[in-house]
Design a protein around this motif. Structure first.
Motif, PDB file in Angstrom:
ATOM      1  N   TYR A 141      -7.350   1.901   2.928  1.00  0.00           N
ATOM      2  CA  TYR A 141      -7.168   0.759   2.039  1.00  0.00           C
ATOM      3  C   TYR A 141      -8.342  -0.216   2.164  1.00  0.00           C
ATOM      4  N   ILE A 162       0.870  -1.172   0.000  1.00  0.00           N
ATOM      5  CA  ILE A 162       0.000   0.000   0.000  1.00  0.00           C
ATOM      6  C   ILE A 162       0.909   1.225   0.000  1.00  0.00           C
ATOM      7  N   GLN A 203     -11.186  -1.352  -0.596  1.00  0.00           N
ATOM      8  CA  GLN A 203     -11.402  -2.759  -0.954  1.00  0.00           C
ATOM      9  C   GLN A 203     -12.820  -3.233  -0.624  1.00  0.00           C
ATOM     10  N   THR A 224       0.343  -5.187   2.291  1.00  0.00           N
ATOM     11  CA  THR A 224      -1.078  -5.441   2.500  1.00  0.00           C
ATOM     12  C   THR A 224      -1.206  -6.446   3.644  1.00  0.00           C
TER      13      THR A 224
END
Length: 92
Positions: free
Chosen positions: A82, A20, A86, A33
């Protein structure tokens, strides 16, 4: 049937981003991640040691991150953004 951890990791690597990227000022940093967190991150989280977790996530980038004005407590902001992108939370 025996599963090949190498094959499973390769499959996962193709399905999710490796890291990330984020910026702080003019600097760009990268954290892995959640699927790629080293055990040191998990152990630090178990002990609620936020600084150790930050060091484990950033590795050699930790000191430059701190010098740029970052704090270990800032990293959950990146992880939350993040996860939202997602469509998940870190608990999922």
């Amino acid at each position: 049937m025996a599963y090949s951890l190498d094959e499973l990791r390769a499959r996962q690597a193709g399905a999710v981003a490796a890291d990330i990227p984020f910026t702080l000022g003019a600097e760009t940093f990268h954290i892995p991640t959640p699927e790629r967190w080293p055990d040191a991150v998990l152990l630090a989280g178990k002990d609620a040691d936020v600084v150790a977790m930050g060091k484990a996530l950033l590795g050699g980038q930790y000191e430059p991150f701190i010098a740029a004005g970052g704090r270990s407590l800032d990293l959950p902001l990146i992880l939350d953004a993040y996860a939202a992108e997602q469509g998940a939370t870190l608990g999922e």
